[in-house]
Motif scaffolding. Structure first.
Motif, mmCIF file in Angstrom:
data_model
loop_
_atom_site.group_PDB
_atom_site.id
_atom_site.type_symbol
_atom_site.label_atom_id
_atom_site.label_comp_id
_atom_site.label_asym_id
_atom_site.label_seq_id
_atom_site.Cartn_x
_atom_site.Cartn_y
_atom_site.Cartn_z
ATOM 1 N N GLN A 1 0.822 -1.197 -0.079
ATOM 2 C CA GLN A 1 0.079 -0.078 0.016
ATOM 3 C C GLN A 1 0.796 1.293 -0.001
ATOM 4 O O GLN A 1 1.637 1.232 0.968
ATOM 5 C CB GLN A 1 -0.865 0.014 1.177
ATOM 6 C CG GLN A 1 -1.918 1.148 1.396
ATOM 7 C CD GLN A 1 -2.691 1.134 2.496
ATOM 8 O OE1 GLN A 1 -2.670 0.162 3.411
ATOM 9 N NE2 GLN A 1 -3.415 1.920 2.791
ATOM 10 N N VAL A 2 0.595 1.918 -1.009
ATOM 11 C CA VAL A 2 1.393 3.239 -1.044
ATOM 12 C C VAL A 2 0.877 4.460 0.018
ATOM 13 O O VAL A 2 -0.316 4.638 -0.120
ATOM 14 C CB VAL A 2 1.316 3.885 -2.569
ATOM 15 C CG1 VAL A 2 2.041 5.270 -2.586
ATOM 16 C CG2 VAL A 2 1.893 2.788 -3.388
ATOM 17 N N GLN A 3 1.666 4.959 0.571
ATOM 18 C CA GLN A 3 1.438 6.296 1.440
ATOM 19 C C GLN A 3 2.415 7.326 1.341
ATOM 20 O O GLN A 3 3.621 6.905 1.181
ATOM 21 C CB GLN A 3 1.323 5.493 3.108
ATOM 22 C CG GLN A 3 0.097 4.879 3.265
ATOM 23 C CD GLN A 3 0.041 4.516 4.741
ATOM 24 O OE1 GLN A 3 0.807 4.037 5.411
ATOM 25 N NE2 GLN A 3 -1.193 4.453 5.323
ATOM 26 N N LEU A 4 1.804 8.623 1.504
ATOM 27 C CA LEU A 4 2.752 9.458 1.395
ATOM 28 C C LEU A 4 2.462 10.535 2.819
ATOM 29 O O LEU A 4 1.208 10.621 2.859
ATOM 30 C CB LEU A 4 2.638 10.526 0.050
ATOM 31 C CG LEU A 4 3.311 9.732 -1.258
ATOM 32 C CD1 LEU A 4 1.984 9.146 -1.763
ATOM 33 C CD2 LEU A 4 3.761 11.029 -2.017
ATOM 34 N N VAL A 5 3.396 10.918 3.426
ATOM 35 C CA VAL A 5 3.299 11.676 4.692
ATOM 36 C C VAL A 5 4.347 12.934 4.703
ATOM 37 O O VAL A 5 5.348 12.852 4.510
ATOM 38 C CB VAL A 5 3.587 10.995 5.904
ATOM 39 C CG1 VAL A 5 3.531 11.713 7.129
ATOM 40 C CG2 VAL A 5 2.647 9.442 5.846
ATOM 41 N N GLU A 6 3.599 14.001 4.470
ATOM 42 C CA GLU A 6 4.276 15.434 4.694
ATOM 43 C C GLU A 6 4.562 15.630 5.976
ATOM 44 O O GLU A 6 3.860 15.496 7.042
ATOM 45 C CB GLU A 6 3.626 16.500 4.043
ATOM 46 C CG GLU A 6 2.992 16.174 2.545
ATOM 47 C CD GLU A 6 1.613 15.579 2.357
ATOM 48 O OE1 GLU A 6 1.048 15.874 1.233
ATOM 49 O OE2 GLU A 6 1.100 15.044 3.594
ATOM 50 N N SER A 7 5.563 16.641 6.087
ATOM 51 C CA SER A 7 5.865 17.128 7.504
ATOM 52 C C SER A 7 6.680 18.380 7.270
ATOM 53 O O SER A 7 7.056 18.622 6.072
ATOM 54 C CB SER A 7 6.519 16.039 8.569
ATOM 55 O OG SER A 7 7.863 15.873 7.890
ATOM 56 N N GLY A 8 6.824 19.205 8.301
ATOM 57 C CA GLY A 8 7.709 20.405 8.228
ATOM 58 C C GLY A 8 7.029 21.818 8.044
ATOM 59 O O GLY A 8 7.705 22.702 8.138
ATOM 60 N N GLY A 9 5.760 21.485 8.117
ATOM 61 C CA GLY A 9 4.937 22.789 8.000
ATOM 62 C C GLY A 9 4.887 23.521 9.140
ATOM 63 O O GLY A 9 5.407 23.092 10.225
ATOM 64 N N GLY A 10 4.280 24.836 9.313
ATOM 65 C CA GLY A 10 4.519 25.763 10.234
ATOM 66 C C GLY A 10 4.243 27.177 10.143
ATOM 67 O O GLY A 10 3.942 27.402 9.116
ATOM 68 N N LEU A 11 4.485 27.931 11.149
ATOM 69 C CA LEU A 11 4.207 29.200 11.183
ATOM 70 C C LEU A 11 5.499 29.766 10.904
ATOM 71 O O LEU A 11 6.553 29.545 11.854
ATOM 72 C CB LEU A 11 3.543 30.037 12.382
ATOM 73 C CG LEU A 11 3.396 31.484 12.553
ATOM 74 C CD1 LEU A 11 2.721 32.045 11.566
ATOM 75 C CD2 LEU A 11 2.941 31.640 14.045
ATOM 76 N N VAL A 12 5.695 30.944 10.079
ATOM 77 C CA VAL A 12 7.011 31.536 9.976
ATOM 78 C C VAL A 12 6.748 32.887 9.155
ATOM 79 O O VAL A 12 5.746 33.220 8.826
ATOM 80 C CB VAL A 12 7.824 30.469 8.864
ATOM 81 C CG1 VAL A 12 7.224 30.772 7.389
ATOM 82 C CG2 VAL A 12 9.446 31.157 8.855
ATOM 83 N N GLN A 13 7.950 33.750 9.804
ATOM 84 C CA GLN A 13 7.615 35.204 9.364
ATOM 85 C C GLN A 13 8.068 35.238 7.941
ATOM 86 O O GLN A 13 8.784 34.646 7.377
ATOM 87 C CB GLN A 13 8.593 36.051 10.512
ATOM 88 C CG GLN A 13 8.223 35.986 11.936
ATOM 89 C CD GLN A 13 9.067 37.006 12.561
ATOM 90 O OE1 GLN A 13 9.934 37.596 12.284
ATOM 91 N NE2 GLN A 13 8.374 37.418 13.769
ATOM 92 N N PRO A 14 7.508 36.415 7.297
ATOM 93 C CA PRO A 14 7.995 36.740 6.073
ATOM 94 C C PRO A 14 9.257 36.799 5.959
ATOM 95 O O PRO A 14 10.117 37.442 6.747
ATOM 96 C CB PRO A 14 7.214 38.097 5.888
ATOM 97 C CG PRO A 14 6.074 37.816 6.553
ATOM 98 C CD PRO A 14 6.421 37.336 7.781
ATOM 99 N N GLY A 15 10.076 36.350 4.968
ATOM 100 C CA GLY A 15 11.529 36.261 4.773
ATOM 101 C C GLY A 15 12.082 34.943 5.264
ATOM 102 O O GLY A 15 13.342 34.625 4.894
ATOM 103 N N GLY A 16 11.526 34.212 5.896
ATOM 104 C CA GLY A 16 11.934 33.132 6.547
ATOM 105 C C GLY A 16 12.010 31.744 5.882
ATOM 106 O O GLY A 16 11.452 32.077 4.469
ATOM 107 N N SER A 17 12.193 30.591 6.295
ATOM 108 C CA SER A 17 12.389 29.625 5.570
ATOM 109 C C SER A 17 11.739 28.315 6.081
ATOM 110 O O SER A 17 11.710 28.376 7.487
ATOM 111 C CB SER A 17 13.972 29.286 5.357
ATOM 112 O OG SER A 17 14.702 30.021 4.598
ATOM 113 N N LEU A 18 11.344 27.297 5.574
ATOM 114 C CA LEU A 18 10.764 26.008 5.799
ATOM 115 C C LEU A 18 11.354 25.183 5.045
ATOM 116 O O LEU A 18 11.550 25.360 3.672
ATOM 117 C CB LEU A 18 9.287 26.085 6.263
ATOM 118 C CG LEU A 18 8.774 26.794 7.269
ATOM 119 C CD1 LEU A 18 7.267 26.730 6.974
ATOM 120 C CD2 LEU A 18 9.108 26.318 8.603
#
Length: 113
Positions: A1-18
């Motif tokens: 069974q194929v599964q994809l799981v995303e992570s790493g999102g969040g709240l960041v200020q303009p100009g920031g990185s994720l």
């Protein structure tokens, strides 16, 4: 069974990185074209970046020069490095494996001061 799981999102200020991650199980990531998409409520899901089987990458004009898609075949993970983030990048971000299509559940990215 194929599964994809995303992570790493969040709240960041303009100009920031994720950095978003998409871990795939049940399939080898290097054997398929894959992409990152995003969706804002009330709008259609839009393509952000895509990688083909041979490693060719394309980006939407709105993120070109700021976002970088990469793939680690050994770990079966696809990444999206997002720099110089803007408020208009706020969305739920999804990863997708193509042909046949499989989607992750999405991860929220909010860019706000």
């Amino acid at each position: 069974q194929v599964q994809l799981v995303e992570s790493g999102g969040g709240l960041v200020q303009p100009g920031g990185s994720l950095r978003l991650s998409c871990i795939m199980s049940g399939s080898n990531i290097e054997g398929f074209a894959m992409g990152w998409y995003r969706q804002v409520p009330g709008n259609q899901r839009e393509l952000v970046a895509r990688i083909t089987v041979d490693g060719s990458k394309t980006y939407s004009d709105s993120v070109k020069g700021r976002f970088t898609l990469s793939r680690d075949n050994g770990k079966n993970v696809m990444y999206l490095q997002m720099d110089s983030l803007k408020p208009e990048d706020t969305a739920v971000y999804y990863c997708k494996r193509e042909f046949p299509d499989y989607w992750g559940q999405g991860t929220q990215v909010t860019v706000s001061s």
